[in-house]
Motif scaffolding. Structure first.
Motif, PDB file in Angstrom:
ATOM      1  N   PHE A   1      -1.472   3.506  -2.475  1.00 40.61           N
ATOM      2  CA  PHE A   1      -2.777   3.181  -1.900  1.00 40.61           C
ATOM      3  C   PHE A   1      -2.866   3.746  -0.483  1.00 40.61           C
ATOM      4  O   PHE A   1      -1.843   4.028   0.149  1.00 40.61           O
ATOM      5  CB  PHE A   1      -2.986   1.665  -1.872  1.00 40.61           C
ATOM      6  CG  PHE A   1      -3.144   1.045  -3.227  1.00 40.61           C
ATOM      7  CD1 PHE A   1      -4.342   1.154  -3.919  1.00 40.61           C
ATOM      8  CD2 PHE A   1      -2.082   0.360  -3.825  1.00 40.61           C
ATOM      9  CE1 PHE A   1      -4.485   0.585  -5.184  1.00 40.61           C
ATOM     10  CE2 PHE A   1      -2.215  -0.206  -5.090  1.00 40.61           C
ATOM     11  CZ  PHE A   1      -3.424  -0.095  -5.770  1.00 40.61           C
ATOM     12  N   PRO A   2      -4.082   3.920   0.063  1.00 42.19           N
ATOM     13  CA  PRO A   2      -4.213   4.389   1.444  1.00 42.19           C
ATOM     14  C   PRO A   2      -3.460   3.480   2.411  1.00 42.19           C
ATOM     15  O   PRO A   2      -3.421   2.262   2.232  1.00 42.19           O
ATOM     16  CB  PRO A   2      -5.725   4.339   1.695  1.00 42.19           C
ATOM     17  CG  PRO A   2      -6.339   4.473   0.343  1.00 42.19           C
ATOM     18  CD  PRO A   2      -5.402   3.766  -0.595  1.00 42.19           C
ATOM     19  N   SER A   3      -2.863   4.087   3.439  1.00 45.67           N
ATOM     20  CA  SER A   3      -2.065   3.321   4.407  1.00 45.67           C
ATOM     21  C   SER A   3      -2.909   2.280   5.124  1.00 45.67           C
ATOM     22  O   SER A   3      -4.061   2.527   5.496  1.00 45.67           O
ATOM     23  CB  SER A   3      -1.437   4.263   5.435  1.00 45.67           C
ATOM     24  OG  SER A   3      -0.781   3.514   6.443  1.00 45.67           O
ATOM     25  N   GLU A   4      -2.324   1.118   5.322  1.00 42.71           N
ATOM     26  CA  GLU A   4      -2.982   0.045   6.076  1.00 42.71           C
ATOM     27  C   GLU A   4      -2.288  -0.221   7.414  1.00 42.71           C
ATOM     28  O   GLU A   4      -2.636  -1.159   8.109  1.00 42.71           O
ATOM     29  CB  GLU A   4      -3.005  -1.247   5.246  1.00 42.71           C
ATOM     30  CG  GLU A   4      -3.832  -1.173   3.983  1.00 42.71           C
ATOM     31  CD  GLU A   4      -5.322  -1.013   4.247  1.00 42.71           C
ATOM     32  OE1 GLU A   4      -5.752  -1.317   5.370  1.00 42.71           O
ATOM     33  OE2 GLU A   4      -6.042  -0.569   3.327  1.00 42.71           O
TER      34      GLU A   4
ATOM     35  N   THR B   1     -10.700   1.572  -6.269  1.00 45.13           N
ATOM     36  CA  THR B   1      -9.329   1.620  -5.743  1.00 45.13           C
ATOM     37  C   THR B   1      -9.065   0.409  -4.863  1.00 45.13           C
ATOM     38  O   THR B   1      -8.021  -0.242  -4.965  1.00 45.13           O
ATOM     39  CB  THR B   1      -9.101   2.923  -4.946  1.00 45.13           C
ATOM     40  OG1 THR B   1      -9.290   4.038  -5.820  1.00 45.13           O
ATOM     41  CG2 THR B   1      -7.697   2.963  -4.358  1.00 45.13           C
ATOM     42  N   THR B   2     -10.018   0.086  -3.990  1.00 47.07           N
ATOM     43  CA  THR B   2      -9.891  -1.114  -3.151  1.00 47.07           C
ATOM     44  C   THR B   2      -9.834  -2.364  -4.005  1.00 47.07           C
ATOM     45  O   THR B   2      -9.028  -3.271  -3.759  1.00 47.07           O
ATOM     46  CB  THR B   2     -11.072  -1.218  -2.164  1.00 47.07           C
ATOM     47  OG1 THR B   2     -11.172  -0.017  -1.412  1.00 47.07           O
ATOM     48  CG2 THR B   2     -10.889  -2.400  -1.218  1.00 47.07           C
TER      49      THR B   2
ATOM     50  N   ALA C   1       0.835  -1.207   0.000  1.00 47.37           N
ATOM     51  CA  ALA C   1       0.000   0.000   0.000  1.00 47.37           C
ATOM     52  C   ALA C   1       0.869   1.256   0.000  1.00 47.37           C
ATOM     53  O   ALA C   1       0.655   2.182  -0.795  1.00 47.37           O
ATOM     54  CB  ALA C   1      -0.936  -0.009   1.205  1.00 47.37           C
ATOM     55  N   ASP C   2       1.862   1.279   0.879  1.00 46.58           N
ATOM     56  CA  ASP C   2       2.717   2.464   1.004  1.00 46.58           C
ATOM     57  C   ASP C   2       3.549   2.713  -0.248  1.00 46.58           C
ATOM     58  O   ASP C   2       3.772   3.871  -0.642  1.00 46.58           O
ATOM     59  CB  ASP C   2       3.648   2.313   2.214  1.00 46.58           C
ATOM     60  CG  ASP C   2       2.910   2.385   3.535  1.00 46.58           C
ATOM     61  OD1 ASP C   2       1.747   2.833   3.538  1.00 46.58           O
ATOM     62  OD2 ASP C   2       3.485   1.978   4.562  1.00 46.58           O
TER      63      ASP C   2
END
Length: 330
Positions: free
Chosen positions: A259-262, A317-318, A254-255
């Motif tokens: 993508f949004p941070s998980e 996006t997901t 993700a990073d």
């Protein structure tokens, strides 16, 4: 009992409001009026961030209980302390069980488990807000109670990736596409239906022994993540095609790929076991028992999503994130 819910129409607060009305509580909601009102609830329409609107809406009111369902930081809490000092017998702050120490030193969580989460800003803001309230209780006798829900569901899917307010994971399941579960899916987790939560929550409202105290409220059902995803797939009438990927790989991908941070979602929460000792709330509310198993409750949640097409949100996006994870690590 005269109670004010700031917010009141969300995932947890909606069932709590409905049951409160059934129990004869004189319930008011303070919100912007953007959602359909709950029958039996009186509405005060104002934006909590706008002082003049607030002053007009709250003029002449005092309360037995005020609950803020949408306070997330110290600014929110400090405003509420000034707003409701001397005007309520109890102020309830909705914190989060994600505040408890990560990584945990014990899989069994009690209210005395340290509050420390270096991975998630959301949790750190909640911890800081709790500290402001504790100081106000000690120094100003502000009548606060802290409640820490943990992964409570009604109108959300309580899964790790592709759920919550999204329908993405269910859509993938129905298409036969893989869904991603962190680790090997065998760590134990606790999910709680909001109607079960409501039983204990309404019991602590206006309870004098709850003042100055913190409580978590959860079910006692321990499930693996594999079970959680499988029960969701069962409710959807399909078989879950689960791909297991290490949490660190999910976070790094993700990073590194925009993508949004998980990190908060995983290291700060769902990558660890979370089992709760509910002795404290059960002592305060002796008849509290969670009775809705996830295998049944999730069917109701799925039906709620599918009752209106606009709720079935598929986040592309997901979707792309899950597909790329499977391609690279599955």
């Amino acid at each position: 009992m005269k109670a004010l819910f700031i917010g009141g129409t969300g995932n947890i607060s909606t069932p709590v409001s409905e049951i409160a009305v059934q129990r004869g509580i004189d319930l008011y909601h303070l919100n912007r009026g953007n959602r359909e009102p709950i029958p039996g609830v009186k509405s005060l329409v104002a934006d909590i961030t706008k002082p003049k609107e607030l002053e007009a809406a709250l003029k002449g009111h005092t309360w037995d209980v005020v609950v803020n369902w949408i306070a997330f930081n110290t600014t929110d809490v400090e405003r509420d302390i000034e707003l409701f000092k001397g005007k309520t017998k109890q102020y309830v702050f909705i914190s989060s069980a994600s505040c408890y120490q990560k990584p945990p030193v014990s899989p069994i969580i009690t209210e005395s488990t340290p509050l420390k989460n270096p991975y998630w800003d959301y949790s750190r803001e909640k911890i800081a807000s709790e500290e402001v309230l504790i100081k106000a209780f000690r120094e100003e006798d502000f009548p606060m109670t802290i409640v820490r829900p943990s992964h409570t569901y009604y109108s959300v899917f309580p899964i790790t990736l592709g759920g919550w307010t999204e329908y993405t994971a269910v859509h993938r399941m129905k298409k036969g596409l893989p869904v991603v579960v962190q680790g090997d899916g065998t760590s134990l987790w606790t999910v709680t239906h909001a109607r079960d939560f409501a039983k204990a929550f309404l019991g602590l409202m206006n309870h004098p022994l709850a003042i100055g105290e913190a409580y978590h409220i959860t079910s006692d059902e321990a499930l693996t993540w594999n079970q959680i995803y499988t029960f969701l797939a069962d409710a959807a009438g399909v078989e879950a095609n689960i791909v297991h990927i290490p949490s660190q790989k999910i976070i790094e991908y993700a990073d590194q790929n925009g993508f949004p941070s998980e990190e908060g979602n995983l290291w700060g929460d769902k990558s660890h076991c979370a089992l709760f000792d509910n002795s404290k709330i059960k002592k305060l509310v002796p008849d509290y028992v969670a009775t809705i198993p996830f295998s049944e409750g999730i069917k109701e949640t799925l039906a709620w999503f599918e009752s209106k097409p606009e709720r079935m949100i598929i986040n592309e996006t997901t979707n792309r994130f899950l597909s790329e994870l499977v391609k690279n690590y599955g």
